[in-house]
Design a protein around this motif. Structure first.
Motif, PDB file in Angstrom:
ATOM      1  N   GLY A  33      -2.333  -7.666   5.137  1.00  0.00           N
ATOM      2  CA  GLY A  33      -2.130  -6.376   4.486  1.00  0.00           C
ATOM      3  C   GLY A  33      -0.739  -6.177   3.935  1.00  0.00           C
ATOM      4  N   LYS A  34      -0.049  -7.268   3.615  1.00  0.00           N
ATOM      5  CA  LYS A  34       1.335  -7.182   3.168  1.00  0.00           C
ATOM      6  C   LYS A  34       1.528  -7.503   1.683  1.00  0.00           C
ATOM      7  CE  LYS A  34       3.299  -7.921   7.706  1.00  0.00           C
ATOM      8  NZ  LYS A  34       4.036  -6.693   7.879  1.00  0.00           N
ATOM      9  N   ILE A  35       0.446  -7.448   0.908  1.00  0.00           N
ATOM     10  CA  ILE A  35       0.523  -7.663  -0.542  1.00  0.00           C
ATOM     11  C   ILE A  35       0.083  -6.369  -1.224  1.00  0.00           C
ATOM     12  CG2 ILE A  35      -0.388  -8.980  -2.507  1.00  0.00           C
ATOM     13  CD1 ILE A  35       1.369 -10.694  -0.720  1.00  0.00           C
ATOM     14  N   TYR A  36       0.810  -5.988  -2.280  1.00  0.00           N
ATOM     15  CA  TYR A  36       0.432  -4.794  -3.033  1.00  0.00           C
ATOM     16  C   TYR A  36       0.545  -5.052  -4.525  1.00  0.00           C
ATOM     17  CZ  TYR A  36       5.514  -3.773  -3.410  1.00  0.00           C
ATOM     18  OH  TYR A  36       6.862  -3.833  -3.656  1.00  0.00           O
ATOM     19  N   VAL A  37      -0.131  -4.205  -5.296  1.00  0.00           N
ATOM     20  CA  VAL A  37      -0.067  -4.250  -6.751  1.00  0.00           C
ATOM     21  C   VAL A  37       0.814  -3.104  -7.196  1.00  0.00           C
ATOM     22  CG1 VAL A  37      -1.372  -3.948  -8.900  1.00  0.00           C
ATOM     23  CG2 VAL A  37      -2.334  -5.290  -7.022  1.00  0.00           C
ATOM     24  N   ASN A  38       1.694  -3.401  -8.152  1.00  0.00           N
ATOM     25  CA  ASN A  38       2.583  -2.400  -8.703  1.00  0.00           C
ATOM     26  C   ASN A  38       2.361  -2.336 -10.200  1.00  0.00           C
ATOM     27  OD1 ASN A  38       4.676  -0.538  -8.743  1.00  0.00           O
ATOM     28  ND2 ASN A  38       6.064  -1.834  -7.587  1.00  0.00           N
ATOM     29  N   LEU A  39       2.164  -1.123 -10.725  1.00  0.00           N
ATOM     30  CA  LEU A  39       2.032  -0.893 -12.159  1.00  0.00           C
ATOM     31  C   LEU A  39       3.332  -0.275 -12.666  1.00  0.00           C
ATOM     32  CD1 LEU A  39      -1.558   0.680 -12.238  1.00  0.00           C
ATOM     33  CD2 LEU A  39      -0.920  -1.731 -12.552  1.00  0.00           C
ATOM     34  N   HIS A  40       3.923  -0.883 -13.690  1.00  0.00           N
ATOM     35  CA  HIS A  40       5.207  -0.445 -14.234  1.00  0.00           C
ATOM     36  C   HIS A  40       5.001   0.217 -15.592  1.00  0.00           C
ATOM     37  CE1 HIS A  40       7.322  -3.077 -11.280  1.00  0.00           C
ATOM     38  NE2 HIS A  40       6.206  -3.783 -11.402  1.00  0.00           N
ATOM     39  N   THR A  41       5.762   1.259 -15.863  1.00  0.00           N
ATOM     40  CA  THR A  41       5.735   1.948 -17.151  1.00  0.00           C
ATOM     41  C   THR A  41       7.169   2.069 -17.668  1.00  0.00           C
ATOM     42  OG1 THR A  41       5.945   4.120 -16.117  1.00  0.00           O
ATOM     43  CG2 THR A  41       3.695   3.307 -16.502  1.00  0.00           C
ATOM     44  N   ALA A  42       7.323   2.497 -18.924  1.00  0.00           N
ATOM     45  CA  ALA A  42       8.665   2.680 -19.499  1.00  0.00           C
ATOM     46  C   ALA A  42       9.451   3.714 -18.699  1.00  0.00           C
ATOM     47  CB  ALA A  42       8.557   3.090 -20.965  1.00  0.00           C
ATOM     48  N   GLU A  43       8.799   4.786 -18.291  1.00  0.00           N
ATOM     49  CA  GLU A  43       9.472   5.840 -17.533  1.00  0.00           C
ATOM     50  C   GLU A  43       9.822   5.405 -16.108  1.00  0.00           C
ATOM     51  OE1 GLU A  43       8.558  10.408 -16.197  1.00  0.00           O
ATOM     52  OE2 GLU A  43       7.884   9.769 -18.190  1.00  0.00           O
ATOM     53  N   HIS A  44       9.052   4.471 -15.568  1.00  0.00           N
ATOM     54  CA  HIS A  44       9.265   3.989 -14.193  1.00  0.00           C
ATOM     55  C   HIS A  44       9.256   2.454 -14.190  1.00  0.00           C
ATOM     56  CE1 HIS A  44       8.928   7.971 -12.422  1.00  0.00           C
ATOM     57  NE2 HIS A  44       7.952   8.174 -13.297  1.00  0.00           N
ATOM     58  N   PRO A  45      10.360   1.845 -14.647  1.00  0.00           N
ATOM     59  CA  PRO A  45      10.399   0.376 -14.743  1.00  0.00           C
ATOM     60  C   PRO A  45      10.337  -0.331 -13.386  1.00  0.00           C
ATOM     61  CG  PRO A  45      12.538   1.322 -15.287  1.00  0.00           C
ATOM     62  CD  PRO A  45      11.581   2.468 -15.142  1.00  0.00           C
ATOM     63  N   ASN A  46      10.656   0.366 -12.292  1.00  0.00           N
ATOM     64  CA  ASN A  46      10.561  -0.238 -10.958  1.00  0.00           C
ATOM     65  C   ASN A  46       9.180  -0.074 -10.343  1.00  0.00           C
ATOM     66  OD1 ASN A  46      13.204  -1.153 -10.924  1.00  0.00           O
ATOM     67  ND2 ASN A  46      13.961   0.812 -10.173  1.00  0.00           N
ATOM     68  N   GLY A  47       8.291   0.605 -11.057  1.00  0.00           N
ATOM     69  CA  GLY A  47       6.931   0.808 -10.581  1.00  0.00           C
ATOM     70  C   GLY A  47       6.603   2.275 -10.461  1.00  0.00           C
ATOM     71  N   GLU A  48       5.466   2.655 -11.028  1.00  0.00           N
ATOM     72  CA  GLU A  48       5.013   4.052 -10.974  1.00  0.00           C
ATOM     73  C   GLU A  48       3.833   4.224 -10.039  1.00  0.00           C
ATOM     74  OE1 GLU A  48       3.442   7.561 -13.986  1.00  0.00           O
ATOM     75  OE2 GLU A  48       4.555   5.875 -14.794  1.00  0.00           O
ATOM     76  N   ALA A  49       3.025   3.192  -9.924  1.00  0.00           N
ATOM     77  CA  ALA A  49       1.832   3.280  -9.070  1.00  0.00           C
ATOM     78  C   ALA A  49       1.733   2.024  -8.218  1.00  0.00           C
ATOM     79  CB  ALA A  49       0.583   3.443  -9.929  1.00  0.00           C
ATOM     80  N   ARG A  50       1.293   2.228  -6.989  1.00  0.00           N
ATOM     81  CA  ARG A  50       1.190   1.126  -6.027  1.00  0.00           C
ATOM     82  C   ARG A  50      -0.137   1.206  -5.299  1.00  0.00           C
ATOM     83  NH1 ARG A  50       5.622  -0.585  -1.668  1.00  0.00           N
ATOM     84  NH2 ARG A  50       4.317  -1.700  -0.186  1.00  0.00           N
ATOM     85  N   ALA A  51      -0.734   0.035  -5.084  1.00  0.00           N
ATOM     86  CA  ALA A  51      -1.967  -0.078  -4.299  1.00  0.00           C
ATOM     87  C   ALA A  51      -1.783  -1.220  -3.303  1.00  0.00           C
ATOM     88  CB  ALA A  51      -3.167  -0.329  -5.193  1.00  0.00           C
ATOM     89  N   GLN A  52      -1.723  -0.894  -2.035  1.00  0.00           N
ATOM     90  CA  GLN A  52      -1.607  -1.883  -0.964  1.00  0.00           C
ATOM     91  C   GLN A  52      -2.990  -2.473  -0.719  1.00  0.00           C
ATOM     92  OE1 GLN A  52       1.630  -1.893   0.521  1.00  0.00           O
ATOM     93  NE2 GLN A  52       1.250  -3.677   1.798  1.00  0.00           N
ATOM     94  N   LEU A  53      -3.075  -3.799  -0.712  1.00  0.00           N
ATOM     95  CA  LEU A  53      -4.370  -4.447  -0.516  1.00  0.00           C
ATOM     96  C   LEU A  53      -4.693  -4.574   0.965  1.00  0.00           C
ATOM     97  CD1 LEU A  53      -4.008  -7.180  -3.233  1.00  0.00           C
ATOM     98  CD2 LEU A  53      -5.631  -5.306  -3.226  1.00  0.00           C
ATOM     99  N   VAL A  54      -5.913  -4.192   1.314  1.00  0.00           N
ATOM    100  CA  VAL A  54      -6.401  -4.314   2.686  1.00  0.00           C
ATOM    101  C   VAL A  54      -7.770  -4.970   2.641  1.00  0.00           C
ATOM    102  CG1 VAL A  54      -5.097  -2.383   3.625  1.00  0.00           C
ATOM    103  CG2 VAL A  54      -7.356  -1.975   2.665  1.00  0.00           C
TER     104      VAL A  54
END
Length: 144
Positions: A121-142
């Protein structure tokens, strides 16, 4: 060796073989993972969506389907990150290729260590946008 002992030895050997074969087939079973997106890094948007993924035990390929909505703008980068718990950030494990339109489907190959991290459970997906270059949305995989 008596006939009875030979039969017992043959029986034990076959039992060990069957048990080993069963363990091997269990270890080669595909695994399913999922995660729900939420905002991160101070995002004031309301990200929604999810990722469904299946790990092929033989090829070590993770096949994924990602859906999202509610971001501040278009996704301009996406990655698998890890290893990290829900409240931690981590480096990129594997890039997710575009074009970044929802739904997004693809595959990535993982090594043995990355598979262990995914299963833990230590891998996640990060979606990056221009407004949030470090990541705006995160989904931790389980695991499902």
């Amino acid at each position: 060796m008596t006939f009875k002992r030979m039969i017992r030895s043959a029986f034990l050997a076959s039992a060990v073989f069957v048990a080993t074969a069963s363990m091997a087939s269990a270890a080669e079973k595909d695994e399913m993972f999922m995660g729900n997106f939420s905002g991160e890094h101070g995002a004031t948007s309301h990200p929604a969506g999810m990722i469904d993924a299946t790990l092929d035990a033989k090829s070590h390929e993770l096949t994924y389907s990602i859906q999202w909505s509610g971001l501040s703008g278009a996704v301009n980068a996406a990655h698998f990150h890890g290893p990290a718990n829900f409240d931690q950030d981590a480096g990129v494990v594997a890039p997710i290729d575009g074009p970044y339109t929802s739904p997004l489907k693809g595959k990535v190959k993982l090594d043995a260590k990355q598979i262990e991290e995914l299963e833990a459970g230590k891998i996640y997906v990060n979606l990056h946008t221009a407004e949030h270059p470090n990541g705006e949305a995160r989904a931790q995989l389980v695991k499902n």
